[in-house]
Write a protein that holds these residues in place. Sequence first.
Motif, PDB file in Angstrom:
ATOM      1  N   ASP A 184       0.831  -1.206   0.000  1.00  0.00           N
ATOM      2  CA  ASP A 184       0.000   0.000   0.000  1.00  0.00           C
ATOM      3  C   ASP A 184       0.866   1.256   0.000  1.00  0.00           C
ATOM      4  OD1 ASP A 184      -2.154  -1.673   0.068  1.00  0.00           O
ATOM      5  OD2 ASP A 184      -2.597  -1.374   2.200  1.00  0.00           O
ATOM      6  N   VAL A 185       1.981   1.220   0.735  1.00  0.00           N
ATOM      7  CA  VAL A 185       2.901   2.351   0.746  1.00  0.00           C
ATOM      8  C   VAL A 185       3.434   2.615  -0.658  1.00  0.00           C
ATOM      9  CG1 VAL A 185       5.166   3.145   1.543  1.00  0.00           C
ATOM     10  CG2 VAL A 185       3.584   2.069   3.160  1.00  0.00           C
ATOM     11  N   ALA A 186       3.829   1.543  -1.348  1.00  0.00           N
ATOM     12  CA  ALA A 186       4.423   1.689  -2.678  1.00  0.00           C
ATOM     13  C   ALA A 186       3.475   2.400  -3.639  1.00  0.00           C
ATOM     14  CB  ALA A 186       4.805   0.321  -3.230  1.00  0.00           C
ATOM     15  N   PHE A 187       2.230   1.960  -3.688  1.00  0.00           N
ATOM     16  CA  PHE A 187       1.303   2.549  -4.648  1.00  0.00           C
ATOM     17  C   PHE A 187       0.830   3.932  -4.204  1.00  0.00           C
ATOM     18  CE2 PHE A 187       0.949  -2.029  -5.656  1.00  0.00           C
ATOM     19  CZ  PHE A 187       1.391  -1.953  -6.979  1.00  0.00           C
ATOM     20  N   ALA A 188       0.705   4.147  -2.888  1.00  0.00           N
ATOM     21  CA  ALA A 188       0.337   5.475  -2.395  1.00  0.00           C
ATOM     22  C   ALA A 188       1.420   6.494  -2.716  1.00  0.00           C
ATOM     23  CB  ALA A 188       0.088   5.422  -0.890  1.00  0.00           C
ATOM     24  N   ALA A 189       2.688   6.077  -2.684  1.00  0.00           N
ATOM     25  CA  ALA A 189       3.797   6.988  -2.975  1.00  0.00           C
ATOM     26  C   ALA A 189       3.969   7.233  -4.468  1.00  0.00           C
ATOM     27  CB  ALA A 189       5.095   6.426  -2.393  1.00  0.00           C
ATOM     28  N   GLY A 190       3.250   6.480  -5.301  1.00  0.00           N
ATOM     29  CA  GLY A 190       3.294   6.743  -6.739  1.00  0.00           C
ATOM     30  C   GLY A 190       4.135   5.770  -7.537  1.00  0.00           C
ATOM     31  N   PHE A 191       4.625   4.705  -6.911  1.00  0.00           N
ATOM     32  CA  PHE A 191       5.429   3.722  -7.646  1.00  0.00           C
ATOM     33  C   PHE A 191       4.531   2.794  -8.443  1.00  0.00           C
ATOM     34  CE2 PHE A 191       8.312   5.030  -4.273  1.00  0.00           C
ATOM     35  CZ  PHE A 191       9.491   5.211  -4.973  1.00  0.00           C
ATOM     36  N   ALA A 192       4.996   2.416  -9.619  1.00  0.00           N
ATOM     37  CA  ALA A 192       4.205   1.565 -10.500  1.00  0.00           C
ATOM     38  C   ALA A 192       4.265   0.094 -10.106  1.00  0.00           C
ATOM     39  CB  ALA A 192       4.672   1.728 -11.947  1.00  0.00           C
ATOM     40  N   SER A 193       5.266  -0.293  -9.318  1.00  0.00           N
ATOM     41  CA  SER A 193       5.397  -1.695  -8.915  1.00  0.00           C
ATOM     42  C   SER A 193       6.108  -1.790  -7.585  1.00  0.00           C
ATOM     43  CB  SER A 193       6.182  -2.486  -9.977  1.00  0.00           C
ATOM     44  OG  SER A 193       7.546  -2.056  -9.994  1.00  0.00           O
ATOM     45  N   ILE A 194       5.934  -2.917  -6.917  1.00  0.00           N
ATOM     46  CA  ILE A 194       6.637  -3.170  -5.659  1.00  0.00           C
ATOM     47  C   ILE A 194       8.143  -3.233  -5.910  1.00  0.00           C
ATOM     48  CG2 ILE A 194       6.929  -4.781  -3.752  1.00  0.00           C
ATOM     49  CD1 ILE A 194       4.273  -3.412  -3.721  1.00  0.00           C
ATOM     50  N   ARG A 195       8.516  -3.799  -7.041  1.00  0.00           N
ATOM     51  CA  ARG A 195       9.943  -3.914  -7.354  1.00  0.00           C
ATOM     52  C   ARG A 195      10.587  -2.536  -7.474  1.00  0.00           C
ATOM     53  NH1 ARG A 195      12.568  -7.007 -12.637  1.00  0.00           N
ATOM     54  NH2 ARG A 195      14.749  -6.448 -12.200  1.00  0.00           N
ATOM     55  N   ALA A 196       9.930  -1.620  -8.194  1.00  0.00           N
ATOM     56  CA  ALA A 196      10.474  -0.270  -8.338  1.00  0.00           C
ATOM     57  C   ALA A 196      10.554   0.435  -6.978  1.00  0.00           C
ATOM     58  CB  ALA A 196       9.610   0.552  -9.299  1.00  0.00           C
ATOM     59  N   PHE A 197       9.569   0.207  -6.152  1.00  0.00           N
ATOM     60  CA  PHE A 197       9.558   0.774  -4.799  1.00  0.00           C
ATOM     61  C   PHE A 197      10.746   0.266  -3.989  1.00  0.00           C
ATOM     62  CE2 PHE A 197       8.021  -0.507  -0.473  1.00  0.00           C
ATOM     63  CZ  PHE A 197       8.041   0.738   0.133  1.00  0.00           C
ATOM     64  N   ASN A 198      10.938  -1.047  -3.962  1.00  0.00           N
ATOM     65  CA  ASN A 198      12.037  -1.612  -3.178  1.00  0.00           C
ATOM     66  C   ASN A 198      13.393  -1.137  -3.692  1.00  0.00           C
ATOM     67  OD1 ASN A 198      10.487  -3.120  -1.347  1.00  0.00           O
ATOM     68  ND2 ASN A 198      10.259  -4.808  -2.797  1.00  0.00           N
ATOM     69  N   GLU A 199      13.554  -1.139  -5.007  1.00  0.00           N
ATOM     70  CA  GLU A 199      14.835  -0.737  -5.583  1.00  0.00           C
ATOM     71  C   GLU A 199      15.142   0.736  -5.309  1.00  0.00           C
ATOM     72  OE1 GLU A 199      14.495  -1.755  -9.686  1.00  0.00           O
ATOM     73  OE2 GLU A 199      15.015  -3.880  -9.379  1.00  0.00           O
ATOM     74  N   THR A 200      14.138   1.587  -5.419  1.00  0.00           N
ATOM     75  CA  THR A 200      14.359   3.019  -5.197  1.00  0.00           C
ATOM     76  C   THR A 200      14.684   3.296  -3.744  1.00  0.00           C
ATOM     77  OG1 THR A 200      12.900   3.626  -7.026  1.00  0.00           O
ATOM     78  CG2 THR A 200      13.310   5.307  -5.348  1.00  0.00           C
ATOM     79  N   VAL A 201      13.923   2.723  -2.826  1.00  0.00           N
ATOM     80  CA  VAL A 201      14.178   2.954  -1.400  1.00  0.00           C
ATOM     81  C   VAL A 201      15.582   2.491  -1.024  1.00  0.00           C
ATOM     82  CG1 VAL A 201      13.507   2.252   0.935  1.00  0.00           C
ATOM     83  CG2 VAL A 201      11.754   2.920  -0.721  1.00  0.00           C
ATOM     84  N   ARG A 202      15.980   1.326  -1.510  1.00  0.00           N
ATOM     85  CA  ARG A 202      17.309   0.820  -1.188  1.00  0.00           C
ATOM     86  C   ARG A 202      18.403   1.712  -1.802  1.00  0.00           C
ATOM     87  NH1 ARG A 202      19.447  -4.048   0.508  1.00  0.00           N
ATOM     88  NH2 ARG A 202      17.454  -5.122   0.339  1.00  0.00           N
ATOM     89  N   ALA A 203      18.173   2.173  -3.028  1.00  0.00           N
ATOM     90  CA  ALA A 203      19.187   2.992  -3.697  1.00  0.00           C
ATOM     91  C   ALA A 203      19.326   4.362  -3.050  1.00  0.00           C
ATOM     92  CB  ALA A 203      18.828   3.150  -5.173  1.00  0.00           C
ATOM     93  N   VAL A 204      18.214   4.956  -2.643  1.00  0.00           N
ATOM     94  CA  VAL A 204      18.249   6.314  -2.103  1.00  0.00           C
ATOM     95  C   VAL A 204      18.686   6.324  -0.641  1.00  0.00           C
ATOM     96  CG1 VAL A 204      16.845   8.335  -1.533  1.00  0.00           C
ATOM     97  CG2 VAL A 204      16.546   7.172  -3.734  1.00  0.00           C
ATOM     98  N   PHE A 205      18.221   5.361   0.149  1.00  0.00           N
ATOM     99  CA  PHE A 205      18.461   5.402   1.588  1.00  0.00           C
ATOM    100  C   PHE A 205      19.421   4.330   2.084  1.00  0.00           C
ATOM    101  CE2 PHE A 205      14.006   6.899   0.928  1.00  0.00           C
ATOM    102  CZ  PHE A 205      14.259   8.238   1.164  1.00  0.00           C
ATOM    103  N   ASP A 206      19.840   3.427   1.189  1.00  0.00           N
ATOM    104  CA  ASP A 206      20.742   2.331   1.562  1.00  0.00           C
ATOM    105  C   ASP A 206      20.141   1.476   2.673  1.00  0.00           C
ATOM    106  OD1 ASP A 206      23.083   0.856   1.205  1.00  0.00           O
ATOM    107  OD2 ASP A 206      24.070   1.851   2.893  1.00  0.00           O
ATOM    108  N   LEU A 207      18.831   1.391   2.679  1.00  0.00           N
ATOM    109  CA  LEU A 207      18.095   0.568   3.633  1.00  0.00           C
ATOM    110  C   LEU A 207      16.891  -0.019   2.922  1.00  0.00           C
ATOM    111  CD1 LEU A 207      18.057   2.993   6.700  1.00  0.00           C
ATOM    112  CD2 LEU A 207      19.284   0.812   6.626  1.00  0.00           C
ATOM    113  N   THR A 208      16.462  -1.190   3.347  1.00  0.00           N
ATOM    114  CA  THR A 208      15.222  -1.735   2.814  1.00  0.00           C
ATOM    115  C   THR A 208      14.046  -1.020   3.473  1.00  0.00           C
ATOM    116  OG1 THR A 208      14.989  -3.409   4.540  1.00  0.00           O
ATOM    117  CG2 THR A 208      16.329  -3.991   2.607  1.00  0.00           C
ATOM    118  N   PRO A 209      12.857  -1.080   2.867  1.00  0.00           N
ATOM    119  CA  PRO A 209      11.690  -0.494   3.531  1.00  0.00           C
ATOM    120  C   PRO A 209      11.473  -1.025   4.948  1.00  0.00           C
ATOM    121  CG  PRO A 209      11.184  -0.985   1.242  1.00  0.00           C
ATOM    122  CD  PRO A 209      12.539  -1.562   1.508  1.00  0.00           C
TER     123      PRO A 209
END
Length: 502
Positions: free
Chosen positions: A154-179
């Motif tokens: 729900d967080v992923a789609f509320a934040a505007g990500f098109a997929s869970i994969r894109a959400f996980n990859e972006t969060v890890r790349a930007v913050f160096d942490l998993t959701p």
Amino acid sequence: MYTDVDRCVRAVQSKDARFDGWFFTAVVTTRVYCRPSCPVVPPKVRNMRFYPSAAAAQQAGFRACKRCRPDASPGSPSWNERADLVARAMRLIADGVVDREGVPGLAARLGYSARQVERQLLAELGAGPLALARAQRAQTARLLIETSRLPMADVAFAAGFASIRAFNETVRAVFDLTPTDLRRRAVGRHAPAAPGVIALRLPFRAPLNPDNLFGHLAATAVPGVEEWRDGAYRRTLRLPHGHGTATLRPLPDHIGCQLALTDLRDLPIAISRCRRLLDLDADPQAVGELLGADPLLAPLVARAPGRRVPRTVDPAEFAVRTVLGQQVSTAAARTHAARLVLAHGEEIVDPAGGLTHLFPTPAALAALDPAALAFPRARRDALTGLVCALAAGDIDLGVGSDWAATRARLLALPGLGPWSVESIAMRALGDPDAFLATDLGVKTAARDLGLPTTPAALTRHAAAWRPWRAYATQYLWATGTHPINFLPGDENRSDTSSTRTP
């Protein structure tokens, strides 16, 4: 500013919070980017790189510092001070246009080709519209991860990500942490909020004087749409995917914000509009230095540094209220607006308080019979002409509008003179240089301070206050005893004044 390396280095070495949001410092040895005020030991100068945006730092392969959280710093004041293509684009991106309409939609609103917009943003910010929108989605995701118990999908789609994969990859790349790691680290950091409410902190550049900011909003609040309750300003929000309510509380080092939204996809837009409403991305040092150079304004600035310009979350609403407030007291303007709200506003439910309606849309008001309005003929004509122009799209008051063109179109409408147009420019368009030389409160303050009192002479004197004449207006108004100048309950406030204010 990021190109002035020596100045950036001095800001980083002195941990100067005034420059947070102006630029970002990346460290080549750690691959981390920070805000200038990061509390860690400053890196060696040869290892510093400077970027104009978090998105540019992310594109260059740096991740956000876990200590100073640079993505949560105040926004650059440039985007609210300027009316050029880049500034207008940044305001629209913050308002979620790229996520809703894509880059072609952003370009269409700006009146340029997508290629021109991309080129201009890359030249000034080091990142294109997609990268800037991605950085915003990452920040929204972190807010939802840290302040809610929503499932990650729900967080992923509320934040505007098109997929869970894109959400996980972006969060890890930007913050160096998993959701999951982000949520685990946030335990105990955020105060619990009521179910369905997102609670967060809105940062600002100090100093911030809340008196005229919240006093103005509370004194002019339209019943049902706005209220002051338990030390906080509350109001309804009309948003792209639904509606919501915002509760904003002035605190010493931040604004406490609680958002109740019918659709969480509106979270970044709601945050952006609340920040704009309270002028939180302003640069009070620049304003204070310029206005304080005038010997007649200097005592006012020194006594209450950090005054902001109260703006709006709904430019069309404010324009309508400006017309309703022509030549009448604040109380009468509130009464007129409340009648329109009750008759034509959309009802909502507010379990936390007394908010009952969304302000009517221009389309709803354009359908009214002018004869049913209990106003003088000239004001009826002004209101009718305005709402019809807004409903037809002939006038754009949005965050990406061209200020000069919009002023010209407003002035061409019947019944809208310089006072109304400059009021709309100051609070709806957000022009920091808007100036109400014909306003009664401004003229009274000018007389008492020994400034010129005729509009032409005062405008000539105020040329030295550019580009901050809207802030000068706040200081002039603050010399009076009108309720807009005081927080509700302040023992010094007086409700007897009928000074005309927008």
